[in-house]
Scaffold this motif. Structure first.
Motif, PDB file in Angstrom:
ATOM      1  N   LEU A  32      31.569 -22.367 -15.001  1.00 43.31           N
ATOM      2  CA  LEU A  32      31.401 -23.705 -14.522  1.00 43.31           C
ATOM      3  C   LEU A  32      32.683 -24.376 -14.782  1.00 43.31           C
ATOM      4  O   LEU A  32      33.065 -25.391 -13.963  1.00 43.31           O
ATOM      5  CB  LEU A  32      30.411 -24.431 -15.436  1.00 43.31           C
ATOM      6  N   GLY A  33      33.369 -23.923 -15.800  1.00 41.63           N
ATOM      7  CA  GLY A  33      34.711 -24.734 -16.374  1.00 41.63           C
ATOM      8  C   GLY A  33      35.529 -24.069 -15.409  1.00 41.63           C
ATOM      9  O   GLY A  33      36.304 -25.280 -15.199  1.00 41.63           O
ATOM     10  N   GLU A  34      35.821 -23.101 -14.943  1.00 45.39           N
ATOM     11  CA  GLU A  34      36.779 -22.654 -13.811  1.00 45.39           C
ATOM     12  C   GLU A  34      36.757 -23.479 -12.819  1.00 45.39           C
ATOM     13  O   GLU A  34      37.603 -23.948 -12.094  1.00 45.39           O
ATOM     14  CB  GLU A  34      36.909 -21.116 -13.680  1.00 45.39           C
ATOM     15  N   ALA A  35      35.485 -23.533 -12.046  1.00 47.74           N
ATOM     16  CA  ALA A  35      35.208 -24.262 -11.121  1.00 47.74           C
ATOM     17  C   ALA A  35      35.566 -25.700 -11.147  1.00 47.74           C
ATOM     18  O   ALA A  35      36.189 -26.374 -10.245  1.00 47.74           O
ATOM     19  CB  ALA A  35      33.552 -24.132 -10.594  1.00 47.74           C
ATOM     20  N   THR A  36      35.197 -26.270 -12.282  1.00 49.18           N
ATOM     21  CA  THR A  36      35.603 -27.706 -12.583  1.00 49.18           C
ATOM     22  C   THR A  36      37.378 -27.990 -12.558  1.00 49.18           C
ATOM     23  O   THR A  36      37.674 -28.910 -12.060  1.00 49.18           O
ATOM     24  CB  THR A  36      35.127 -28.099 -14.023  1.00 49.18           C
ATOM     25  N   VAL A  37      37.924 -26.945 -13.527  1.00 44.55           N
ATOM     26  CA  VAL A  37      39.441 -27.021 -13.467  1.00 44.55           C
ATOM     27  C   VAL A  37      39.919 -26.922 -11.793  1.00 44.55           C
ATOM     28  O   VAL A  37      40.850 -27.809 -11.469  1.00 44.55           O
ATOM     29  CB  VAL A  37      39.921 -25.773 -14.333  1.00 44.55           C
TER      30      VAL A  37
END
Length: 256
Positions: free
Chosen positions: A17-22
């Motif tokens: 989820l964090g990578e997609a948000t970045v």
């Protein structure tokens, strides 16, 4: 205020989820700090994105590590946003096991540290930096998105520690928004259901399909990009504050 015109820290930003948000926030124009325990993956993602991206390795529950992330952000410009994705639970146990052994306190503390404490630590330190920025015409200085889980509401058998930790994140949302109103910093939370992160690749055959079949509509796992879209909305919609968004396809967890 549009936080994507400034710098956004994403904790747990090197995967899932964090990578997609970045990636989404970077495409929207934000400068991003990829903060993650996995130094190599965080650095690789920042390099892949190129300009307006930096990496920072550490634990969001650690004061010095989180302060380093804030300092890294301020090297890029004005810190305007935080998306706290760091968290998870390596093991799940019952309050009292079938063998009669009570849940280990060490594990309970570990899960709270990795989820509730890390969320609060990133919130307090990022918000303190945001509060020093110049406000926009509405008085806003920044916005924060925390990550809980629908387990906060319908924790399953064996999720006592994880459900308690995520319920704590839900509980700090409105209070955090009220505490930070005078500083012009908004606080919201996403409570995801089951999402198709890379961790599911190792699940036994059929497990994912059975869980997807329980989602009313759409009958599938959420995509990390859908989480990222929700995070961007909560960062940029100036009238959403103190809100917990269930992002779950209307699923409600069964007891087991």
């Amino acid at each position: 205020m549009d936080p994507t015109s400034g710098v956004v820290i994403v904790t747990g930003g090197a995967g899932g989820l964090g990578e997609a948000t970045v990636r989404r926030l970077h495409r929207a124009g934000a400068a991003v700090v990829v903060f993650d325990r996995d130094e190599a993956r965080a650095a690789g993602l920042a390099t892949d994105l190129g300009s307006r991206a930096r990496s920072c390795a550490g634990d969001a529950a650690d004061d010095a590590d989180m302060e380093k992330a804030v300092a890294t952000a301020e090297e890029l410009g004005a810190l305007r946003g935080l998306v706290a994705c760091a968290g998870g639970a390596a093991r799940s146990l019952r309050t009292v096991g079938k063998d009669g052994i009570p849940h280990p306190m060490e594990l309970f503390r570990e899960v709270l540290e990795g989820n509730a404490v890390s969320a609060f630590n990133s919130l307090r330190l990022a918000a303190a930096a945001m509060s020093k920025q110049e406000p926009d015409s509405t008085g806003e200085r920044g916005a924060v998105v925390l990550t809980a889980s629908i387990a906060a509401y319908e924790g399953q058998i064996g999720q006592i520690a994880y459900a308690a930790a995520k319920a704590a994140v839900v509980g700090m949302t409105l209070v955090g928004a009220r505490d930070l109103a005078a500083a012009g910093v908004r606080v919201n939370t996403i409570a995801p259901g089951t999402f198709g992160t890379p961790g599911w690749d190792a699940a036994p055959p059929g497990v994912r399909e059975r869980l997807e079949a329980k989602v009313p509509f759409p009958r599938r796992f959420g995509a990390p990009e859908e989480f990222a879209a929700a995070a961007e909305h909560l960062l940029t919609n100036g009238y959403v504050n103190g809100h917990v968004l269930r992002l779950d396809g209307a699923v409600r967890f069964d007891p087991a």
